[in-house]
Motif scaffolding. Sequence first.
Motif, PDB file in Angstrom:
ATOM      1  N   GLU A 134      -4.372  -6.865  27.097  1.00  0.00           N
ATOM      2  CA  GLU A 134      -3.037  -6.600  27.615  1.00  0.00           C
ATOM      3  C   GLU A 134      -2.699  -5.120  27.444  1.00  0.00           C
ATOM      4  O   GLU A 134      -3.143  -4.472  26.498  1.00  0.00           O
ATOM      5  CB  GLU A 134      -2.000  -7.452  26.887  1.00  0.00           C
ATOM      6  CG  GLU A 134      -2.210  -8.951  27.023  1.00  0.00           C
ATOM      7  CD  GLU A 134      -1.941  -9.441  28.439  1.00  0.00           C
ATOM      8  OE1 GLU A 134      -1.100  -8.819  29.127  1.00  0.00           O
ATOM      9  OE2 GLU A 134      -2.601 -10.418  28.862  1.00  0.00           O
ATOM     10  N   THR A 135      -1.874  -4.589  28.353  1.00  0.00           N
ATOM     11  CA  THR A 135      -1.457  -3.192  28.290  1.00  0.00           C
ATOM     12  C   THR A 135       0.030  -3.111  27.988  1.00  0.00           C
ATOM     13  O   THR A 135       0.842  -3.805  28.607  1.00  0.00           O
ATOM     14  CB  THR A 135      -1.743  -2.463  29.609  1.00  0.00           C
ATOM     15  OG1 THR A 135      -3.153  -2.522  29.878  1.00  0.00           O
ATOM     16  CG2 THR A 135      -1.324  -0.998  29.527  1.00  0.00           C
ATOM     17  N   VAL A 136       0.389  -2.260  27.017  1.00  0.00           N
ATOM     18  CA  VAL A 136       1.777  -2.070  26.603  1.00  0.00           C
ATOM     19  C   VAL A 136       2.103  -0.583  26.721  1.00  0.00           C
ATOM     20  O   VAL A 136       1.266   0.270  26.418  1.00  0.00           O
ATOM     21  CB  VAL A 136       1.992  -2.551  25.145  1.00  0.00           C
ATOM     22  CG1 VAL A 136       3.412  -2.269  24.674  1.00  0.00           C
ATOM     23  CG2 VAL A 136       1.675  -4.037  25.031  1.00  0.00           C
ATOM     24  N   ASP A 141       6.905   5.539  20.006  1.00  0.00           N
ATOM     25  CA  ASP A 141       5.889   5.377  18.977  1.00  0.00           C
ATOM     26  C   ASP A 141       5.289   3.984  18.976  1.00  0.00           C
ATOM     27  O   ASP A 141       5.826   3.032  19.547  1.00  0.00           O
ATOM     28  CB  ASP A 141       6.459   5.689  17.580  1.00  0.00           C
ATOM     29  CG  ASP A 141       7.755   4.952  17.284  1.00  0.00           C
ATOM     30  OD1 ASP A 141       7.870   3.767  17.642  1.00  0.00           O
ATOM     31  OD2 ASP A 141       8.672   5.560  16.706  1.00  0.00           O
ATOM     32  N   VAL A 142       4.153   3.910  18.332  1.00  0.00           N
ATOM     33  CA  VAL A 142       3.466   2.661  18.019  1.00  0.00           C
ATOM     34  C   VAL A 142       3.362   2.590  16.505  1.00  0.00           C
ATOM     35  O   VAL A 142       2.959   3.563  15.861  1.00  0.00           O
ATOM     36  CB  VAL A 142       2.061   2.625  18.661  1.00  0.00           C
ATOM     37  CG1 VAL A 142       1.248   1.469  18.113  1.00  0.00           C
ATOM     38  CG2 VAL A 142       2.168   2.562  20.176  1.00  0.00           C
ATOM     39  N   VAL A 143       3.745   1.453  15.923  1.00  0.00           N
ATOM     40  CA  VAL A 143       3.736   1.290  14.473  1.00  0.00           C
ATOM     41  C   VAL A 143       2.894   0.076  14.122  1.00  0.00           C
ATOM     42  O   VAL A 143       3.047  -0.995  14.724  1.00  0.00           O
ATOM     43  CB  VAL A 143       5.170   1.113  13.920  1.00  0.00           C
ATOM     44  CG1 VAL A 143       5.133   0.884  12.408  1.00  0.00           C
ATOM     45  CG2 VAL A 143       6.018   2.332  14.247  1.00  0.00           C
ATOM     46  N   ILE A 144       2.018   0.254  13.141  1.00  0.00           N
ATOM     47  CA  ILE A 144       1.189  -0.843  12.646  1.00  0.00           C
ATOM     48  C   ILE A 144       1.520  -1.053  11.184  1.00  0.00           C
ATOM     49  O   ILE A 144       1.495  -0.118  10.379  1.00  0.00           O
ATOM     50  CB  ILE A 144      -0.309  -0.536  12.818  1.00  0.00           C
ATOM     51  CG1 ILE A 144      -0.628  -0.334  14.302  1.00  0.00           C
ATOM     52  CG2 ILE A 144      -1.164  -1.663  12.244  1.00  0.00           C
ATOM     53  CD1 ILE A 144      -2.033   0.137  14.560  1.00  0.00           C
ATOM     54  N   ALA A 145       1.858  -2.298  10.840  1.00  0.00           N
ATOM     55  CA  ALA A 145       2.232  -2.646   9.475  1.00  0.00           C
ATOM     56  C   ALA A 145       1.648  -4.011   9.137  1.00  0.00           C
ATOM     57  O   ALA A 145       1.045  -4.679   9.992  1.00  0.00           O
ATOM     58  CB  ALA A 145       3.754  -2.671   9.326  1.00  0.00           C
ATOM     59  N   THR A 240      10.004  -2.449  18.971  1.00  0.00           N
ATOM     60  CA  THR A 240      10.014  -3.855  19.370  1.00  0.00           C
ATOM     61  C   THR A 240       8.699  -4.516  18.974  1.00  0.00           C
ATOM     62  O   THR A 240       7.625  -4.019  19.335  1.00  0.00           O
ATOM     63  CB  THR A 240      10.195  -3.985  20.892  1.00  0.00           C
ATOM     64  OG1 THR A 240      11.430  -3.363  21.264  1.00  0.00           O
ATOM     65  CG2 THR A 240      10.215  -5.439  21.316  1.00  0.00           C
ATOM     66  N   PRO A 241       8.734  -5.647  18.238  1.00  0.00           N
ATOM     67  CA  PRO A 241       7.495  -6.344  17.900  1.00  0.00           C
ATOM     68  C   PRO A 241       6.757  -6.796  19.161  1.00  0.00           C
ATOM     69  O   PRO A 241       7.373  -7.351  20.078  1.00  0.00           O
ATOM     70  CB  PRO A 241       7.979  -7.558  17.085  1.00  0.00           C
ATOM     71  CG  PRO A 241       9.325  -7.158  16.564  1.00  0.00           C
ATOM     72  CD  PRO A 241       9.921  -6.278  17.617  1.00  0.00           C
ATOM     73  N   VAL A 242       5.462  -6.524  19.200  1.00  0.00           N
ATOM     74  CA  VAL A 242       4.665  -6.859  20.369  1.00  0.00           C
ATOM     75  C   VAL A 242       3.697  -7.994  20.085  1.00  0.00           C
ATOM     76  O   VAL A 242       3.549  -8.922  20.880  1.00  0.00           O
ATOM     77  CB  VAL A 242       3.891  -5.623  20.878  1.00  0.00           C
ATOM     78  CG1 VAL A 242       2.970  -6.006  22.028  1.00  0.00           C
ATOM     79  CG2 VAL A 242       4.857  -4.531  21.317  1.00  0.00           C
ATOM     80  N   GLY A 243       3.017  -7.935  18.939  1.00  0.00           N
ATOM     81  CA  GLY A 243       2.046  -8.968  18.633  1.00  0.00           C
ATOM     82  C   GLY A 243       1.314  -8.664  17.351  1.00  0.00           C
ATOM     83  O   GLY A 243       1.732  -7.824  16.547  1.00  0.00           O
TER      84      GLY A 243
END
Length: 329
Positions: A134-136, A141-145, A240-243
């Motif tokens: 999938e493309t977002v 920003d992109v945040v990974i936690a 926004t949470p994506v997945g």
Amino acid sequence: MGKPSYTVGLVVHPVKPVLDSVRIISRFVHRHGGTLLVREADAARVGPDIEAVAADAFVDRLDAVVSLGGDGTMLGAMRLVVGRSTPVLGVNHGNVGFLVEVPPEGLATALDRLVAGDYTLEPHSCFQVRLDGETVTAFNDVVIAAAEALQSATVDLLVNGARHGYYRGDAVIACTPTGSTAYNYAAGGPVVSPSVPSITLTPVAPMSGINRSVVLGGGDAVEFHNPSDRVSLRFMADGTPVGLIGPGDGLTLRLIEDAVNVVRFEPTLHEQRQRVKLSLLDLPLRPDQLLELIPPQLRERAEQLRAERLMAERLVVPPGGANPPTTAS
């Protein structure tokens, strides 16, 4: 907006009252022989007089987009027209408004300037993120936690296919130049000029691994990999949470330059106001220079209030001093 077929689309905040701005835009567009559209999902927010169309047909018909809301609404409008030349005008019905320049009381003047060609287009970059096919799109920003609250996240970093170390901490942020003033800035990362195509990576509360911000080139391919064989990571785009990034999986991101054009009327003044909002007041600004950053209507109101206060003081304070003379008993 002079041609009869010119079509303007509205993107509106889900709860803020925007009807006054909608009426101004509607009268203006129809006076110039244009068409005003809204997506069916937003129709109830703008009244029955605006033509509502299905979401998939909305973007293809637009010559311009007007966003009525804050930065979140503006980002939503920008995502709709990524890769198109469609200009986006933002009217600030939000709270802060880093992206949005025009106040509601300045909308009529802004529309007149738009028709007169008295504006510039400010290009904005975005991230194109791929995860599980999938493309977002992310403009800030992109945040990974960690997927679980109060847990640390471990994330491997690859740049152009080569390993560049790992992060372990609360989160890792990848931001565009526009997004450098958002979460990245709050986490201690650098403010990056929009004129520099770049990808900034900033760890949040690092415990080990990479513990400082890294600025990469705009053409670099960045991959974040989950090295765990049992826990997932949480992925967010523009807040926004994506997945989830599952065990052993990863996501890739690339910077897309000049993805969207934002309408600007006073680009230099807008940039200066953003510095004030960020409290970057270590710049050599005199009081008179700070005054120039205040919108004219607020300056006029302040002068009016000052004049009223001086008049009231003249009525209260007797001639000859603050205290009237007293007589001996």
